[in-house]
Structure formats: structure tokens, C-alpha cells
Design a protein around this motif. Structure first.
Motif, PDB file in Angstrom:
ATOM      1  N   ALA A 115      -0.657   0.413  -2.902  1.00  0.00           N
ATOM      2  CA  ALA A 115      -1.523   1.508  -2.464  1.00  0.00           C
ATOM      3  C   ALA A 115      -0.828   2.868  -2.629  1.00  0.00           C
ATOM      4  CB  ALA A 115      -1.994   1.260  -1.042  1.00  0.00           C
ATOM      5  N   CYS A 116      -0.871   3.675  -1.584  1.00  0.00           N
ATOM      6  CA  CYS A 116      -0.314   5.035  -1.686  1.00  0.00           C
ATOM      7  C   CYS A 116       1.217   5.042  -1.705  1.00  0.00           C
ATOM      8  CB  CYS A 116      -0.833   5.903  -0.550  1.00  0.00           C
ATOM      9  SG  CYS A 116      -2.628   5.984  -0.535  1.00  0.00           S
ATOM     10  N   SER A 117       1.835   3.895  -1.422  1.00  0.00           N
ATOM     11  CA  SER A 117       3.299   3.783  -1.531  1.00  0.00           C
ATOM     12  C   SER A 117       3.705   3.319  -2.923  1.00  0.00           C
ATOM     13  CB  SER A 117       3.832   2.777  -0.507  1.00  0.00           C
ATOM     14  OG  SER A 117       3.364   3.079   0.780  1.00  0.00           O
ATOM     15  N   HIS A 177      21.512   8.828 -10.104  1.00  0.00           N
ATOM     16  CA  HIS A 177      20.816   9.930  -9.428  1.00  0.00           C
ATOM     17  C   HIS A 177      19.831   9.439  -8.366  1.00  0.00           C
ATOM     18  CE1 HIS A 177      22.347  11.587 -13.159  1.00  0.00           C
ATOM     19  NE2 HIS A 177      22.260  12.786 -12.609  1.00  0.00           N
ATOM     20  N   LEU A 178      19.685   8.110  -8.224  1.00  0.00           N
ATOM     21  CA  LEU A 178      18.908   7.594  -7.086  1.00  0.00           C
ATOM     22  C   LEU A 178      19.902   7.414  -5.948  1.00  0.00           C
ATOM     23  CD1 LEU A 178      16.267   6.497  -5.845  1.00  0.00           C
ATOM     24  CD2 LEU A 178      16.918   4.231  -6.691  1.00  0.00           C
ATOM     25  N   LEU A 179      19.827   8.283  -4.964  1.00  0.00           N
ATOM     26  CA  LEU A 179      20.908   8.373  -3.973  1.00  0.00           C
ATOM     27  C   LEU A 179      20.713   7.429  -2.789  1.00  0.00           C
ATOM     28  CD1 LEU A 179      21.100  12.287  -4.035  1.00  0.00           C
ATOM     29  CD2 LEU A 179      22.395  10.674  -5.439  1.00  0.00           C
ATOM     30  N   GLY A 180      19.478   7.089  -2.508  1.00  0.00           N
ATOM     31  CA  GLY A 180      19.219   6.186  -1.386  1.00  0.00           C
ATOM     32  C   GLY A 180      17.733   5.880  -1.296  1.00  0.00           C
ATOM     33  N   PHE A 181      17.413   4.749  -0.680  1.00  0.00           N
ATOM     34  CA  PHE A 181      15.998   4.425  -0.470  1.00  0.00           C
ATOM     35  C   PHE A 181      15.837   3.464   0.694  1.00  0.00           C
ATOM     36  CE2 PHE A 181      17.380   1.072  -3.418  1.00  0.00           C
ATOM     37  CZ  PHE A 181      16.852  -0.065  -2.832  1.00  0.00           C
ATOM     38  N   GLU A 182      14.610   3.347   1.163  1.00  0.00           N
ATOM     39  CA  GLU A 182      14.258   2.383   2.216  1.00  0.00           C
ATOM     40  C   GLU A 182      12.762   2.081   2.049  1.00  0.00           C
ATOM     41  OE1 GLU A 182      16.237   0.960   4.404  1.00  0.00           O
ATOM     42  OE2 GLU A 182      14.850   0.142   5.890  1.00  0.00           O
ATOM     43  N   LEU A 183      12.426   0.800   2.009  1.00  0.00           N
ATOM     44  CA  LEU A 183      11.020   0.402   1.862  1.00  0.00           C
ATOM     45  C   LEU A 183      10.600  -0.443   3.058  1.00  0.00           C
ATOM     46  CD1 LEU A 183      11.033  -0.773  -1.893  1.00  0.00           C
ATOM     47  CD2 LEU A 183      10.639   1.524  -0.997  1.00  0.00           C
ATOM     48  N   ARG A 184       9.372  -0.293   3.510  1.00  0.00           N
ATOM     49  CA  ARG A 184       8.898  -1.042   4.685  1.00  0.00           C
ATOM     50  C   ARG A 184       7.433  -1.485   4.492  1.00  0.00           C
ATOM     51  NH1 ARG A 184      12.565  -2.561   7.944  1.00  0.00           N
ATOM     52  NH2 ARG A 184      11.101  -2.498   9.690  1.00  0.00           N
ATOM     53  N   SER A 185       7.063  -2.556   5.182  1.00  0.00           N
ATOM     54  CA  SER A 185       5.657  -2.996   5.248  1.00  0.00           C
ATOM     55  C   SER A 185       5.373  -3.543   6.642  1.00  0.00           C
ATOM     56  CB  SER A 185       5.345  -4.150   4.290  1.00  0.00           C
ATOM     57  OG  SER A 185       5.952  -4.017   3.078  1.00  0.00           O
ATOM     58  N   ASP A 186       4.115  -3.473   7.045  1.00  0.00           N
ATOM     59  CA  ASP A 186       3.700  -4.088   8.299  1.00  0.00           C
ATOM     60  C   ASP A 186       2.261  -4.579   8.161  1.00  0.00           C
ATOM     61  OD1 ASP A 186       3.067  -4.911  10.802  1.00  0.00           O
ATOM     62  OD2 ASP A 186       3.345  -2.964  11.782  1.00  0.00           O
ATOM     63  N   GLN A 194      -8.285  -0.562   4.389  1.00  0.00           N
ATOM     64  CA  GLN A 194      -8.543  -1.747   3.569  1.00  0.00           C
ATOM     65  C   GLN A 194      -9.574  -1.513   2.482  1.00  0.00           C
ATOM     66  OE1 GLN A 194      -9.848  -4.486   6.736  1.00  0.00           O
ATOM     67  NE2 GLN A 194      -8.180  -5.827   6.115  1.00  0.00           N
ATOM     68  N   LEU A 195      -9.498  -2.403   1.502  1.00  0.00           N
ATOM     69  CA  LEU A 195     -10.544  -2.520   0.484  1.00  0.00           C
ATOM     70  C   LEU A 195     -10.681  -4.028   0.235  1.00  0.00           C
ATOM     71  CD1 LEU A 195     -12.456  -1.679  -1.726  1.00  0.00           C
ATOM     72  CD2 LEU A 195     -10.585  -0.600  -2.917  1.00  0.00           C
ATOM     73  N   PRO A 196     -11.227  -4.755   1.227  1.00  0.00           N
ATOM     74  CA  PRO A 196     -11.151  -6.220   1.182  1.00  0.00           C
ATOM     75  C   PRO A 196     -12.213  -6.870   0.306  1.00  0.00           C
ATOM     76  CG  PRO A 196     -12.169  -5.521   3.223  1.00  0.00           C
ATOM     77  CD  PRO A 196     -11.876  -4.260   2.441  1.00  0.00           C
ATOM     78  N   TYR A 197     -11.876  -8.061  -0.146  1.00  0.00           N
ATOM     79  CA  TYR A 197     -12.823  -8.905  -0.866  1.00  0.00           C
ATOM     80  C   TYR A 197     -13.777  -9.507   0.159  1.00  0.00           C
ATOM     81  CZ  TYR A 197     -14.468 -12.497  -4.125  1.00  0.00           C
ATOM     82  OH  TYR A 197     -15.230 -13.295  -4.945  1.00  0.00           O
ATOM     83  N   GLY A 316       6.219   7.704   0.334  1.00  0.00           N
ATOM     84  CA  GLY A 316       4.832   7.264   0.211  1.00  0.00           C
ATOM     85  C   GLY A 316       4.453   6.442   1.436  1.00  0.00           C
ATOM     86  N   PHE A 317       3.170   6.418   1.759  1.00  0.00           N
ATOM     87  CA  PHE A 317       2.712   5.651   2.928  1.00  0.00           C
ATOM     88  C   PHE A 317       1.228   5.372   2.766  1.00  0.00           C
ATOM     89  CE2 PHE A 317       0.626   9.433   4.585  1.00  0.00           C
ATOM     90  CZ  PHE A 317       1.410  10.447   4.055  1.00  0.00           C
ATOM     91  N   GLY A 318       0.810   4.216   3.232  1.00  0.00           N
ATOM     92  CA  GLY A 318      -0.615   3.914   3.133  1.00  0.00           C
ATOM     93  C   GLY A 318      -0.922   2.451   3.370  1.00  0.00           C
ATOM     94  N   ALA A 319      -1.969   1.997   2.669  1.00  0.00           N
ATOM     95  CA  ALA A 319      -2.509   0.660   2.937  1.00  0.00           C
ATOM     96  C   ALA A 319      -1.432  -0.407   2.793  1.00  0.00           C
ATOM     97  CB  ALA A 319      -3.679   0.381   2.008  1.00  0.00           C
ATOM     98  N   GLY A 320      -1.656  -1.470   3.524  1.00  0.00           N
ATOM     99  CA  GLY A 320      -0.691  -2.590   3.608  1.00  0.00           C
ATOM    100  C   GLY A 320      -0.584  -3.125   5.032  1.00  0.00           C
TER     101      GLY A 320
END
Ligand code: UT7
Length: 332
Positions: A115-117, A177-186, A194-197, A316-320
Motif C-alpha cells: 500500500a502506501c508503504s 548511502h542507505l544509512l538506516g531503516f526500520e519496517l513494521r506491520s500490524d 481496506q480494499l477487500p475481496y 511510508g504508512f498505510g494499509a496493512g
């Protein structure tokens, strides 16, 4: 000759958006809203909407061609194409169609959905292939046509989104040149956005019913997503800064997913990053999901705002729900 443990440089950017511009006044003709409400609650003034004949592949390819031109590499030099999108032309993915259109005959291509991430998740995914020495030249595209999936009679969501694509080229380099990152989901908060089936059972053979249905349209609990963003984005940025061994003073630019100006301002305030360091172009595009960060990045690079060596914090942050942050230096 493949290098092991190579560093990453981001050497080119590009962006593209459909030609049609729809301002808030025009939207107030189809739902009960006003320019005043949309501007004060979101900062959005207009958005670009894809016409019926414009595909996601078209917009993504146009952005990619510009990024390759800036990086001065040929399509045949690309090893990998990652297309971050939630709105592929084909549910099986659109990355291979982009590959074909570019003539990137040596590349492997796949879609990534977060999504937006999506752009931040794609950036980190691409970086792993370079760091392991597997690939040298990667094209990362963030593209979405959310107008296809918006309920145009729901004023709570339809005023927010727009269409577009942005792309960057990542290349192996001596220094990382990528100095740091952190990724999360919940996933426990999945129902917020949502955009559900949606399906009905359809009996196929005796005792076996398959699900037959369709994707409906975007639903969002705006207030919950707002609270989530304002709380979680500063946290994940602080974590990424910690991993980069940097303090907030080292940041030249804060480049957040362009969802709402109030979110940008609140995150800047929490992190004590002054407004002049916050990149914002959402007034002209609305929320373009996976495309919003690379479009804003590309515009800031092309006007000379972002300069080689500048430290950029992106999130980035969003659906998930999904969210994440990456800190990188622009250029070689
Ligand atoms: O990219 C994915 C991430 N998504 C986001 O980051 C979105 C995060 N959320 C937001 O940006 C904000 O919550 C919104 C912009 C979606 C909404 O702003 P808000 O200040 O949270 O408004 P609200 O939902 O609390 O609604 C306030 C009022 C309501 O009326 P009542 O119940 O107070 O009478 C809504 O019905 O505004 C009404 N409203 C509208 N009025 C005019 C909602 N949408 C509209 C509209 N025009 N388009």
C-alpha cells in the motif's frame, strides 16, 4: 564482476502523472464537500486522475524512463525491477509489462504490495539484493491508480486520493548511502483501511463451493489511521535514526508519504524538524499511495532543493497496516 557487500547509491529519479487535473471545486459537484473543508483538513487542492485509456503500466513506464535517463543507464543494464503498487493493471502483476515496455531484457521483474508503504518497503528490499552482491542496478517504481478503486460517492475517501508514479535507480557503490531503516506491520488493525475481496459461495461440484466475487472499493476509518500515523511514524523514524547512528539534527529533509498536511506537520513537530525541512507536494497530487514519496523526491531533486549528499528521512504508512522509515543520502 559481482561485488560482495556492496553499498547503495540512489542515482536517478523520475516521475509521471496523468494529464487530467481535478480540483476541489470540481469534486464538490459530485459529493457534498467544499474546497474549504478539503484544504483545511488535508492541504490537498487538486489531484491528477488517470483517464480510461491510461494504464498503470503507462504511468510507471514514463516515470521509469526519466529515472533511467537521470542515472544515465540503459534499460538493458537493469538487473531487477520492483514495482510497488496496489493497483496493478493485472492481478498477476504489472512489473513484467513495464519490463517489456522499457526493453529491460536482462531484468527480472516483480510487483511488491505494501500500500502506501510500498516505496519504502521496496527501497529496503532492493537494497538487500545490492548488499548481498546479487544485483548492481535496480529500478524501483512506486505507482498507483487509486481512482479505479475509490468509491466516488464516499466523500470521506474520494477527496483524498490521486494517481501517479515515481521511480528511482539504485546502484551498487563503494560507500553505502542507505544509512538506516526500520519496517513494521500490524495486521490486527487491518480493518482500518481496506480494499477487500467480497464474494459469494458458488457451488462448483457436489459439496465444493468456490468463492466468486470482486474487489469493491476503498474503506477507511480516517481518524484511526490519522492517530496511527501521528504516533507510529515518529517512532519508526527515531528507530531508523538510531540504527543509522544519527540524531535528528543531521536530517536535511523529511520526506513523508503525502497523505495529509496535518500529518506532515504533526510528525515534524514531534521530531522537532522545522517546517522548511519538510517536503510537501500533496496540494497538487493528493495521496498517490506508493507513488507519493518518489514523486515528491523527484520534484525536489529536479528543482535543486535536494542536493547530492543531503540526508533524507523518508517514511511510508498505510494499509496493512504497514509503516516504515529509511534514511539515505541522495546521489553518489
Ligand atoms: O495513505 C493512507 C493513509 N491515510 C491517511 O493517512 C488518512 C488519515 N486520516 C486523515 O487524513 C483524516 O482523518 C481525514 C482527512 C480522512 C478526515 O479528517 P478528520 O479531521 O479526521 O475528519 P473526520 O473524519 O473527523 O470528519 C469530520 C466531519 C464529519 O462530520 P460530522 O460527523 O462532524 O458532522 C464528516 O462527516 O467532516 C465530515 N466530512 C466531510 N465534510 C466535507 C468527512 N469528509 C468530508 C468531506 N467534505 N470530504
Amino acid at each position: 564482476m559481482k561485488q560482495i557487500g556492496a553499498g547503495i547509491s540512489i542515482t536517478g529519479s523520475g516521475s509521471a502523472a496523468p494529464a487530467a487535473v481535478v480540483d476541489n471545486h470540481a469534486l464538490s459537484r459530485i459529493v457534498e464537500t467544499s474546497d474549504e473543508w478539503i484544504t483545511t483538513r488535508t492541504g490537498i487542492r487538486c489531484r491528477r486522475l488517470a483517464s480510461a485509456s491510461e494504464s498503470l503500466t503507462d504511468t510507471a513506464t514514463a516515470a521509469a524512463e526519466k529515472a533511467l535517463a537521470m542515472a544515465k543507464i540503459a534499460p538493458t543494464d537493469i538487473d531487477l525491477i520492483i514495482l510497488a503498487t496496489s493497483t496493478a493493471d493485472d492481478l498477476f502483476g504489472s512489473a513484467c509489462q513495464v519490463q517489456a515496455r522499457l526493453g529491460a531484457s536482462q531484468a527480472v521483474a516483480f510487483d511488491l504490495t505494501a500500500a502506501c508503504s510500498g516505496f519504502v518497503f521496496g527501497l529496503v528490499t532492493a537494497a538487500q539484493f545490492i548488499r548481498t552482491g546479487t544485483y548492481q542496478n535496480i529500478l524501483l517504481i512506486g505507482a498507483d491508480i487509486l481512482s479505479r478503486w475509490v468509491n466516488w460517492s464516499d466523500r470521506r475517501t474520494c477527496v483524498l486520493f490521486g494517481d501517479g508514479a515515481g521511480a528511482v535507480v539504485l546502484q551498487a557503490s563503494k560507500r553505502d548511502h542507505l544509512l538506516g531503516f526500520e519496517l513494521r506491520s500490524d495486521g490486527t488493525q487491518n480493518s482500518c483501511l481496506q480494499l477487500p475481496y467480497q464474494s459469494q459461495p458458488q457451488e462448483l461440484i457436489d459439496g465444493i463451493a468456490i468463492a466468486k466475487g470482486y474487489y469493491h472499493s476503498i474503506t477507511m476509518n480516517g481518524q484511526e489511521v490519522y492517530k496511527f500515523a501521528v504516533k507510529k511514524v515518529p517512532e519508526v523514524i527515531e528507530k531508523a535514526l538510531y540504527r543509522a547512528n544519527l540524531t535528528v539534527e543531521a536530517v536535511d529533509w523529511l520526506l513523508l508519504h503525502q497523505a495529509n498536511q496535518r500529518i506532515l506537520d504533526a510528525v515534524g513537530e514531534r521530531l522537532k524538524i522545522p517546517p522548511e525541512k519538510i517536503i510537501s507536494n500533496l496540494a497538487n497530487y493528493g495521496n498517490t499511495s506508493a507513488a507519493s514519496i518518489p514523486i515528491a523526491l523527484d520534484e525536489a531533486v529536479r528543482v535543486g532543493k535536494i542536493k547530492p549528499g543531503n540526508v533524507i528521512v523518508t517514511s511510508g504508512f498505510g494499509a496493512g497496516l504497514t509503516w516504515g522509515a529509511a534514511i539515505f543520502e541522495w546521489g553518489n
